[in-house]
Write a protein that holds these residues in place. Structure first.
Motif, PDB file in Angstrom:
ATOM      1  N   LYS A  35       0.679  -1.282   0.013  1.00 18.34           N
ATOM      2  CA  LYS A  35       0.009   0.074  -0.006  1.00 18.34           C
ATOM      3  C   LYS A  35       1.039   1.374   0.179  1.00 18.34           C
ATOM      4  O   LYS A  35       1.653   1.479   0.842  1.00 18.34           O
ATOM      5  N   GLY A  36       0.755   2.130  -1.078  1.00 18.29           N
ATOM      6  CA  GLY A  36       1.408   3.422  -1.366  1.00 18.29           C
ATOM      7  C   GLY A  36       1.846   3.454  -2.750  1.00 18.29           C
ATOM      8  O   GLY A  36       1.026   3.167  -3.458  1.00 18.29           O
ATOM      9  N   THR A  37       2.912   4.064  -2.896  1.00 22.91           N
ATOM     10  CA  THR A  37       3.387   4.303  -4.287  1.00 22.91           C
ATOM     11  C   THR A  37       4.310   2.995  -4.854  1.00 22.91           C
ATOM     12  O   THR A  37       5.336   2.702  -4.291  1.00 22.91           O
ATOM     13  N   LEU A  38       3.876   2.392  -5.881  1.00 23.48           N
ATOM     14  CA  LEU A  38       4.570   1.300  -6.321  1.00 23.48           C
ATOM     15  C   LEU A  38       5.381   2.077  -7.645  1.00 23.48           C
ATOM     16  O   LEU A  38       4.718   2.634  -8.656  1.00 23.48           O
ATOM     17  N   PHE A  39       6.658   1.517  -7.698  1.00 26.71           N
ATOM     18  CA  PHE A  39       7.700   2.145  -8.665  1.00 26.71           C
ATOM     19  C   PHE A  39       7.971   1.299  -9.803  1.00 26.71           C
ATOM     20  O   PHE A  39       8.689   0.364  -9.550  1.00 26.71           O
ATOM     21  N   ALA A  40       7.842   1.698 -10.944  1.00 24.13           N
ATOM     22  CA  ALA A  40       8.354   1.320 -12.082  1.00 24.13           C
ATOM     23  C   ALA A  40       8.890   2.281 -13.066  1.00 24.13           C
ATOM     24  O   ALA A  40       8.410   2.269 -14.320  1.00 24.13           O
ATOM     25  N   PHE A  41       9.394   3.181 -12.574  1.00 23.61           N
ATOM     26  CA  PHE A  41       9.911   4.254 -13.657  1.00 23.61           C
ATOM     27  C   PHE A  41      11.328   4.364 -13.805  1.00 23.61           C
ATOM     28  O   PHE A  41      11.925   5.429 -14.420  1.00 23.61           O
ATOM     29  N   TYR A  42      12.182   3.814 -13.028  1.00 27.58           N
ATOM     30  CA  TYR A  42      13.756   3.926 -13.025  1.00 27.58           C
ATOM     31  C   TYR A  42      13.958   3.102 -14.301  1.00 27.58           C
ATOM     32  O   TYR A  42      13.334   2.367 -14.878  1.00 27.58           O
ATOM     33  N   PRO A  43      15.185   3.644 -14.920  1.00 26.27           N
ATOM     34  CA  PRO A  43      15.665   2.926 -16.141  1.00 26.27           C
ATOM     35  C   PRO A  43      15.677   1.352 -15.889  1.00 26.27           C
ATOM     36  O   PRO A  43      15.805   0.591 -17.215  1.00 26.27           O
ATOM     37  N   THR A  44      16.120   0.675 -14.614  1.00 23.01           N
ATOM     38  CA  THR A  44      16.046  -0.715 -14.511  1.00 23.01           C
ATOM     39  C   THR A  44      14.683  -1.279 -14.345  1.00 23.01           C
ATOM     40  O   THR A  44      14.695  -2.352 -14.074  1.00 23.01           O
ATOM     41  N   THR A  45      13.781  -0.549 -14.603  1.00 23.80           N
ATOM     42  CA  THR A  45      12.201  -0.980 -14.298  1.00 23.80           C
ATOM     43  C   THR A  45      11.691  -1.292 -15.621  1.00 23.80           C
ATOM     44  O   THR A  45      12.190  -0.779 -16.773  1.00 23.80           O
ATOM     45  N   ASN A  46      10.586  -1.922 -15.676  1.00 29.44           N
ATOM     46  CA  ASN A  46       9.973  -2.375 -16.928  1.00 29.44           C
ATOM     47  C   ASN A  46       8.616  -2.358 -16.642  1.00 29.44           C
ATOM     48  O   ASN A  46       7.898  -3.421 -16.078  1.00 29.44           O
ATOM     49  N   PRO A  47       7.564  -1.443 -16.851  1.00 27.38           N
ATOM     50  CA  PRO A  47       6.293  -1.189 -16.632  1.00 27.38           C
ATOM     51  C   PRO A  47       5.319  -2.042 -17.288  1.00 27.38           C
ATOM     52  O   PRO A  47       4.447  -2.850 -16.706  1.00 27.38           O
ATOM     53  N   LEU A  48       5.860  -2.854 -18.527  1.00 24.69           N
ATOM     54  CA  LEU A  48       4.719  -3.735 -19.256  1.00 24.69           C
ATOM     55  C   LEU A  48       4.916  -5.034 -18.170  1.00 24.69           C
ATOM     56  O   LEU A  48       4.016  -6.006 -17.904  1.00 24.69           O
ATOM     57  N   LEU A  49       6.291  -5.449 -17.804  1.00 25.75           N
ATOM     58  CA  LEU A  49       6.372  -6.456 -16.929  1.00 25.75           C
ATOM     59  C   LEU A  49       5.793  -6.513 -15.862  1.00 25.75           C
ATOM     60  O   LEU A  49       5.474  -7.512 -15.107  1.00 25.75           O
ATOM     61  N   PHE A  50       5.947  -5.269 -15.352  1.00 23.63           N
ATOM     62  CA  PHE A  50       5.136  -5.155 -13.830  1.00 23.63           C
ATOM     63  C   PHE A  50       3.955  -5.495 -13.989  1.00 23.63           C
ATOM     64  O   PHE A  50       3.377  -6.113 -12.962  1.00 23.63           O
ATOM     65  N   VAL A  51       3.212  -4.848 -15.014  1.00 27.90           N
ATOM     66  CA  VAL A  51       1.785  -5.085 -15.147  1.00 27.90           C
ATOM     67  C   VAL A  51       1.398  -6.748 -15.311  1.00 27.90           C
ATOM     68  O   VAL A  51       0.475  -7.283 -14.703  1.00 27.90           O
TER      69      VAL A  51
END
Length: 245
Positions: free
Chosen positions: A168-184
């Motif tokens: 609960k809070g802010t989930l982060f996937a904005f760093y260069p080492t993250t991947n929003p599609l994989l997060f979803v």
């Protein structure tokens, strides 16, 4: 028995989990490292400890150096050994040292803080099982927040340790080492687990139920359908959770 070891005196509000079996105990993450989590673990159990790393960010590997047996997903083995490329020590020390509300150990010096680096004793892959003796943990590869992020599932009890994928809070996937599609995709993956009685997250509130996963998955699917599951779309506010792409 399962114990949450929580660091509430720090703005990150990090939770590590000690899962005790008959032959071994698993420690899921080792916290920030301002204080030695081993001292707490030793008060609870004398069993051999297997450290399971949900992901190699500084706030989850802080006390890794106090344990002999360390597991990590294969995609973050290099990070554990050599550090995260491009992440400056000054940035890490700033985040470690800010907004601390409880006394820190007298021997802790922020200018000396270094994230753990070392070779893991075992490499984990998706669906790998860890037997603790009458307790079995399943390691689920859930990338997005980081390449080798793991959620840990205990099928008998329905416990799901979600690291930084779900809290609960802010989930982060904005760093260069993250991947929003994989997060979803990872959120959807764990939403399909049928028997979940308790979510045990890496940060913030501990009292989460499976419905919270459904809420996050619904938000992720909406962002995906709108073409917003990509870097640079900003913070998306869904009441109990914010998703930062």
């Amino acid at each position: 028995m399962t114990f949450a070891i929580s660091e509430y005196g720090h703005w990150e509000k990090v939770h590590s989990y000690l899962v005790i079996g008959d032959k071994y105990a698993a420690l899921i993450d080792t916290g920030i490292g301002i204080s030695n989590i081993r001292n707490v673990v030793n008060q609870i159990t004398s069993l051999p400890i297997k450290v399971i790393t949900t992901h190699v960010h500084w706030d989850h590997i802080g006390s890794h150096g106090h344990f002999d047996e360390i597991y990590v997903h294969e995609l973050e083995k290099d990070w554990l050994e050599n550090g995260i490329p491009g992440l400056q020590i000054e940035t890490i020390r700033r985040d470690v040292g800010r907004d601390i509300t409880k006394p820190i150990p007298a021997d802790f010096k922020i200018e000396n803080y270094e994230p753990f680096r070392g070779k893991p004793t075992a490499i984990l892959q998706d669906n790998e099982m860890i037997d603790l003796g009458n307790r079995t943990l399943i390691c689920l590869h859930t990338p997005g927040h980081s390449p080798g992020h793991l959620c840990i599932y205990e099928p008998e009890r329905g416990f799901l340790y979600t690291g930084d994928l779900i809290y609960k809070g802010t989930l982060f996937a904005f760093y260069p080492t993250t991947n929003p599609l994989l997060f979803v995709k990872s959120v959807e993956k764990i939403s399909l687990i049928e028997h979940v009685t308790k979510i045990l997250p890496g940060h913030n509130e501990l009292d989460l139920t499976k419905n919270f996963i459904f809420e996050v998955n619904k938000a992720c699917q909406e962002l995906l359908s709108k073409g917003l599951a990509r870097h640079g779309t900003g913070v998306h506010d869904y009441k109990d959770v914010k998703i930062y792409f």
